[in-house]
Design an enzyme around this catalytic site. Structure first.
Site, short mmCIF file in Angstrom:
data_model
loop_
_atom_site.label_atom_id
_atom_site.label_comp_id
_atom_site.label_asym_id
_atom_site.label_seq_id
_atom_site.Cartn_x
_atom_site.Cartn_y
_atom_site.Cartn_z
N GLY A 148 -58.98 38.11 -17.10
CA GLY A 148 -57.66 38.17 -16.45
C GLY A 148 -56.62 39.01 -17.17
O GLY A 148 -55.42 38.82 -16.96
N ASN A 181 -55.91 42.19 -16.70
CA ASN A 181 -55.16 43.00 -15.73
C ASN A 181 -54.14 42.14 -15.00
O ASN A 181 -52.99 42.55 -14.80
CB ASN A 181 -56.11 43.67 -14.74
CG ASN A 181 -56.64 44.99 -15.28
OD1 ASN A 181 -55.90 45.97 -15.37
ND2 ASN A 181 -57.91 45.00 -15.68
N ASN A 190 -58.15 47.27 -5.66
CA ASN A 190 -59.06 46.93 -6.77
C ASN A 190 -58.85 47.95 -7.88
O ASN A 190 -58.40 49.08 -7.63
CB ASN A 190 -60.51 47.01 -6.28
CG ASN A 190 -61.50 46.64 -7.37
OD1 ASN A 190 -61.29 45.68 -8.12
ND2 ASN A 190 -62.57 47.42 -7.49
N HIS A 213 -61.04 49.80 -11.04
CA HIS A 213 -62.41 50.01 -11.52
C HIS A 213 -62.35 50.86 -12.79
O HIS A 213 -61.63 51.87 -12.83
CB HIS A 213 -63.23 50.71 -10.44
CG HIS A 213 -64.66 50.89 -10.85
ND1 HIS A 213 -65.55 49.84 -10.87
CD2 HIS A 213 -65.33 51.98 -11.30
CE1 HIS A 213 -66.72 50.28 -11.32
NE2 HIS A 213 -66.62 51.57 -11.57
C1 GRF Z 1 -61.65 45.43 -15.79
O1 GRF Z 1 -62.35 46.35 -16.60
C2 GRF Z 1 -61.54 45.97 -14.40
O2 GRF Z 1 -61.45 47.36 -14.35
C3 GRF Z 1 -62.82 45.53 -13.76
O3 GRF Z 1 -63.06 44.24 -14.31
C4 GRF Z 1 -62.43 44.16 -15.59
C5 GRF Z 1 -61.55 42.96 -15.54
O4 GRF Z 1 -60.94 42.69 -16.78
N1 GRF Z 1 -62.71 45.50 -12.33
P1 GRF Z 1 -59.77 41.64 -16.86
O5 GRF Z 1 -60.36 40.31 -16.34
O6 GRF Z 1 -58.64 42.11 -16.02
O7 GRF Z 1 -59.41 41.52 -18.31
#
Ligand code: GRF
Length: 205
Positions: free
Chosen positions: A12, A14, A106, A108
């Site tokens: 989590g 992000n 999303n 990525h």
């Molecule tokens: C991130 O690398 C994002 O790009 C991918 O999943 C990962 C999630 O990381 N979709 P976090 O849970 O946000 O730390």
């Protein structure tokens, strides 16, 4: 449009970056609800510690369509207008995507269309690319595929490992995801085929 619903499955970070930008007034949004398909996801705890509504809706044992209906219900109950996938490790059903047309984003960790799917940073590193990065895109019915909102490039250094590269990519993710969400919420764009034309921004218009 301001009300955002976050879907996550794990760490989590992000989500946390987005929440901190909202709190600091750098992103004009309201996080209406955070939903995890895994009760033990650290992101759920983070959300609660930030005083946000966080729900664990376990997906185990449920068919995709049945699970997604539960998600749709919860998101609608909380008045969610934009769905933000933040490390959400499940494919969404066509029915879910139809429910929020061009209202799901999303992030990525590669420069799409290179290296879709799992472990994109390792895929890129092992491939030997000189530049990788991250991509924020609208979600359509195909994996890591919808129209691109923002990307940020990260150079691969001679002494990088997949881990050090991933960390620099993650730092970029934390910057561009909030920026892209701000763009989508403000409506300052239009979609022309695969191209997302941004108003008030030179490089991607
Ligand atoms: C991130 O690398 C994002 O790009 C991918 O999943 C990962 C999630 O990381 N979709 P976090 O849970 O946000 O730390």
């Amino acid at each position: 449009m301001r009300r955002v619903g976050i879907l996550l499955s794990g760490r989590g970070s992000n989500f946390e970056a987005i929440a901190r930008n909202v709190r600091a007034g750098r992103l004009d949004a309201e996080i209406a609800v955070v939903i995890s398909n895994r009760a033990e996801a650290p992101g759920v705890e983070t959300a609660r510690s930030l005083g946000l509504t966080a729900l664990a809706i376990p997906s185990r044992g449920l068919e995709r369509e049945a699970y997604d209906q539960k998600l749709i219900e919860a998101l609608k109950q909380h008045g969610v207008e934009l769905v933000v996938l933040a490390g959400y490790m499940r494919l969404l059903s066509p029915a879910f995507i139809r429910e929020f047309p061009m209202r799901i984003v999303n992030i990525h960790p590669s420069l799409l269309p290179a290296f879709p799917g799992l472990d994109a940073q390792h895929q890129a590193f092992d491939y030997g690319v000189r530049v990788s990065g991250c991509t924020v895109h609208f979600v359509d019915e195909h994996l890591d595929h919808g129209p691109i909102i923002l990307q940020s490039a990260v150079e691969v250094a001679a002494d990088d490992t997949a881990e050090t590269l991933s960390a620099r990519i993650l730092a970029e993710e934390h910057k561009i995801y909030s920026e892209a969400i701000g763009i989508v919420l403000s409506g300052a764009f239009r979609i022309d085929g695969r191209r997302v034309k941004l108003e008030n921004r030179n490089h991607a218009s």
